[in-house]
Design an enzyme around this catalytic site. Structure first.
Site, PDB file in Angstrom:
ATOM      1  N   ASP A 156      -9.218   9.697   5.086  1.00 31.23           N
ATOM      2  CA  ASP A 156      -8.108  10.640   4.993  1.00 31.23           C
ATOM      3  C   ASP A 156      -8.201  11.615   6.172  1.00 31.23           C
ATOM      4  O   ASP A 156      -9.279  12.119   6.501  1.00 31.23           O
ATOM      5  CB  ASP A 156      -8.166  11.394   3.657  1.00 31.23           C
ATOM      6  N   HIS A 204      -1.443   4.312  -2.735  1.00 30.39           N
ATOM      7  CA  HIS A 204      -2.794   4.500  -2.190  1.00 30.39           C
ATOM      8  C   HIS A 204      -3.702   5.084  -3.255  1.00 30.39           C
ATOM      9  O   HIS A 204      -3.280   5.876  -4.093  1.00 30.39           O
ATOM     10  CB  HIS A 204      -2.774   5.389  -0.948  1.00 30.39           C
ATOM     11  N   HIS A 219      -6.967   7.345  -3.696  1.00 32.31           N
ATOM     12  CA  HIS A 219      -7.923   8.254  -3.068  1.00 32.31           C
ATOM     13  C   HIS A 219      -9.298   7.947  -3.641  1.00 32.31           C
ATOM     14  O   HIS A 219      -9.465   7.854  -4.867  1.00 32.31           O
ATOM     15  CB  HIS A 219      -7.599   9.713  -3.409  1.00 32.31           C
TER      16      HIS A 219
HETATM   17  P1  5GP Z   1      -0.724  11.768  -1.510  1.00 29.53           P
HETATM   18  O1  5GP Z   1      -0.517  13.243  -1.631  1.00 29.53           O
HETATM   19  O2  5GP Z   1       0.552  11.054  -1.124  1.00 29.53           O
HETATM   20  O3  5GP Z   1      -1.396  11.180  -2.707  1.00 29.53           O
HETATM   21  O4  5GP Z   1      -1.781  11.595  -0.352  1.00 29.53           O
HETATM   22  C1  5GP Z   1      -1.453  11.360   0.977  1.00 29.53           C
HETATM   23  C2  5GP Z   1      -2.736  11.549   1.758  1.00 29.53           C
HETATM   24  O5  5GP Z   1      -2.518  11.059   3.075  1.00 29.53           O
HETATM   25  C3  5GP Z   1      -3.169  13.002   1.900  1.00 29.53           C
HETATM   26  O6  5GP Z   1      -4.481  13.167   1.334  1.00 29.53           O
HETATM   27  C4  5GP Z   1      -3.152  13.259   3.395  1.00 29.53           C
HETATM   28  O7  5GP Z   1      -4.231  14.077   3.812  1.00 29.53           O
HETATM   29  C5  5GP Z   1      -3.228  11.880   3.973  1.00 29.53           C
HETATM   30  N1  5GP Z   1      -2.575  11.707   5.254  1.00 29.53           N
HETATM   31  C6  5GP Z   1      -1.340  12.170   5.614  1.00 29.53           C
HETATM   32  N2  5GP Z   1      -1.031  11.781   6.863  1.00 29.53           N
HETATM   33  C7  5GP Z   1      -2.094  11.031   7.292  1.00 29.53           C
HETATM   34  C8  5GP Z   1      -2.358  10.329   8.528  1.00 29.53           C
HETATM   35  O8  5GP Z   1      -1.567  10.293   9.460  1.00 29.53           O
HETATM   36  N3  5GP Z   1      -3.555   9.672   8.615  1.00 29.53           N
HETATM   37  C9  5GP Z   1      -4.458   9.677   7.589  1.00 29.53           C
HETATM   38  N4  5GP Z   1      -5.607   9.006   7.791  1.00 29.53           N
HETATM   39  N5  5GP Z   1      -4.232  10.320   6.427  1.00 29.53           N
HETATM   40  C10 5GP Z   1      -3.068  10.986   6.280  1.00 29.53           C
END
Ligand code: 5GP
Ligand code: ZN
Length: 112
Positions: A30, A99, A101
């Site tokens: 992340d 995804h 985590h």
């Molecule tokens: P969500 O909130 O959708 O469950 O999690 C999305 C995750 O993607 C977040 O933890 C955020 O830090 C991560 N993230 C967002 N943009 C990027 C990126 O460009 N590269 C990576 N490796 N992680 C990202």
């Protein structure tokens, strides 16, 4: 899916810190880690969220679940780890490509 961030990562159009990959999934760090270890495990197939998972995805979902403990151990998380799947805006999902985590280490956060 042309504007999907994680599909672009899968295509190599956006760089990522790869940890593991196979024919069904891709795992990377992340960009904004919320724990000592914070990985994102994604299916190669574009599935928006858990809401869109159907019978055709049984194989890839089962495969991902079984890989997670192995990945955690490879990260040194011998004591255990936390998995989080945010689903939909109400669930805090920001990137709409399913995804998982995988979090662990000393600074393990709460349910954010
Ligand atoms: P969500 O909130 O959708 O469950 O999690 C999305 C995750 O993607 C977040 O933890 C955020 O830090 C991560 N993230 C967002 N943009 C990027 C990126 O460009 N590269 C990576 N490796 N992680 C990202
Ligand atoms: Zn996607």
């Amino acid at each position: 899916m042309s504007d999907c961030l994680f599909c672009k990562i899968l295509a190599g159009e956006i760089p990522s810190d790869k940890v593991y990959e196979d024919d069904k999934m891709y795992v990377f760090k992340d960009l904004y880690p919320k724990a000592d270890v914070h990985l994102l495990a994604i299916p190669r197939v574009h599935i928006e969220s858990l809401n869109e998972v159907s019978d055709e995805h049984d194989g890839v979902i089962a495969h991902m679940m079984k890989q997670l403990p192995k990945l955690a151990k490879e990260q040194g998380l011998e004591d255990g780890f936390r998995t989080i799947i945010n689903t939909g805006e109400g669930g805090g999902q920001v990137v709409f490509h399913l995804h998982i985590h995988l979090l662990g280490g000393k600074n393990l956060p709460g349910f954010q």
